[in-house]
Write a protein that holds these residues in place. Sequence first.
Motif: not given
Length: 780
Positions: A180-186
């Motif tokens: 994946v190009g980027g990761l978004l974490f909570n």
Amino acid sequence: MRPVAIVIPWFGPDQMGGAEQQALQIAKRLVARGHAIEVLTTCNRSFQSDWSINHHAPGVNQEGEVKIRRFPVDPRDSAAFDQVNAKLLALENSKLRPGVNPVSEREARTFVEQNIKSAALLDYLRAHNDSYHAFIFMPYMFSPVMLGVPLVAERAWLQPCLHDEAAAYLPQTAELFRRVGGLLFNSEGELELALRLFGPGIYTRSSIVGEGIEPADLGQVDLPGELQGVRYVLYLGRRERVKNVDLLVRAFARFKETQRGSTLRLVLAGPGSESFASTDVLDLGLVSDAMKNALLASACALAQPSQNESYSRTMMESWATGRPVAVHRECLATATAVERARGGWTAATEAEWAEWFGEIAGLTSEGLKALGENGRAYAACHADWDLVMANYEASLGLDEETRTSCSPLSHHKRNTNELRAIHQLLPDIVYGDAISNQAFALRDHLREAGYQSDIFVKRCEERLASEVKPFADTRPGNADGLIYHHSIGSELTTFAVAHSAPKCLVYHNITPAEYYAPYRPGFAWMLEMGRAHLRRLGEFFPISVADSSYNAAELAACGFPSPGVLPIIIDPEKWNIAPDPSLIERLQDGRVNLLFVGRIAPNKKQDKLVSAFAFYRELAPEARLILVGEGNPSDPYFHHLRNTIAKLDLVNEVELTGQIDDAALLAYYRTAHLYWSASEHEGFGAPLVEAMWFDVPVLALDDTAVPETLSGAGFLYPPHEALRDVAARAYQLTHKAELRKRIIVGQRGRRNAFTPVVLRASIMQLIEKLTAASTIAVGT
């Protein structure tokens, strides 16, 4: 601007799942901030329904300001999927090992391929990649995400909503995080869990965006009569065993058995089919938002015993009302937040939760209030929707500043008098070598800045031949800038000295000759000549840098004017690969893995490390020592090392790996319990930094450049400390949890100092010195 797509299996205001509710909030709030948003989802109703049935009509419809595209689901082998899913759910967390498939390859494929399926959705992604600014896929474990991300990988952002569960250990999940190009974490804890499961290769593509909560409406709602004037602990959420509600109830019963006179009660509220009511446990079932807020406002504290959370909305809601929280110690998302906020407690076992109830029963309202206020301050920063949406805009490049910003290197504008090319010159390029990696990193930065840039070498491994140019066949041009990496001296040095265009000498240190004198006198003489030669080079290189202040001091002592410091670049993105599968499985066999990385050499003191390891095994016989690095069996020091291992009867406990590839090295780093160095001479020590990226505590000799590289991180021991005492330190670092944790936290603060982003300014300074010298030369 092209729209942002949110890709999720189910979507709508009636969805009860945390990921679905989060997707709804993201879509509505980004639209409200002026961004075009589309949701790409299936025609299936919800997680709880039959995934093979299309409940909604396919096509485009509008819900408020959000455009929704629904795609039909396909038939699936639900029986096969259910069998694998049940097996995964039954696995205990203690049996799960990072990098090791918890089921067979066939079963892992079944989990992905017979999940909720929509070929039409995948076809749409394949055909419309360029139609969207970005794609947000959530959550991680469903087929539209697993199979959709690779189709639009460069524009794909994964919001995994990650838990420490068996599905996260599937090889397809690891590949998803790599692709994946980027990761978004909570939350911070969710990112920490991802790094633990998938390694530091994901770090530079990761952002913590957070999640918001709604302001509580504290209107006049009466509590149930049973709670009037009663002190109670509150649980909010799904009333299910998977959320550890049964653990909480058992712990409360255990507390009541030991403190029969206590009037403290436990209150449960939330959806669920099972009742946990008893004499002292009030199970209210699903309650209204108004009642939820009233319960929070009057509770002593909130209990959140779940281990499977990527973010806890109820925890933040409790803090927003000034109520402290207890969470499960093994849930990184919630435990990390509690530790950062100092807003409550952590517990794990039934006994610990029972003790916690006892502590709550004995605390005054003032003591509870102090913890609650700490939590309130944390929630104000980490659960505010405006701040969260700003994080999304920055991460996705939706705000004006992010859209127009670019790499600082690209701001460098060359005038007509400046250099067009800056090349590098060094004797050898060796796979995996820190100096070679530094040369490649510098080349990439120079090219990014708009310069022609190649690496010229005298010797090169065949697998790297396409990356460099042989010095015997071609040379840098007379007008080209030159960066010369100095070693022990050769015809390359003669060429660099004679080069008339602007140039810089880079110094990575020369090992003192006395280390090699007992083993290889001829090589010791060459080292001595190399160091002597260095003293004659200062007048020819007005520009020089070293990879540490320790090495720069030697340059200054040799007459180089004002040498600078350019540390070795350690890019965690290098580790965005799969570890050697058989190796990572073998190394997680329950034994303690002690690791050192470096060529077999007298100054590295592997023999001394082996001797210390013998004392360590008296404390922990199950340990193994792994010495990673190239060694020549005909080399006298290598022979001495082998003899030392044999004399101490450690042949089966010490592994000499020889030169290995990155997949194998990754497996060693990811399974190491301690990085242990006895090296007496390091000009920098790149493996020290690499170990920090894997949260491996570092124990190293306090000498040469090592203290500078660690800069307060890790654990240093003095040069003359007895080996038995050093072994005792090593044992503490592998067996004392609180000490390990403290060391790891310190190392996380240090490792970022060597990333490409941080060192970009130092590279720019070097480029500016070379180009300034070029301008002066032309002016002259």
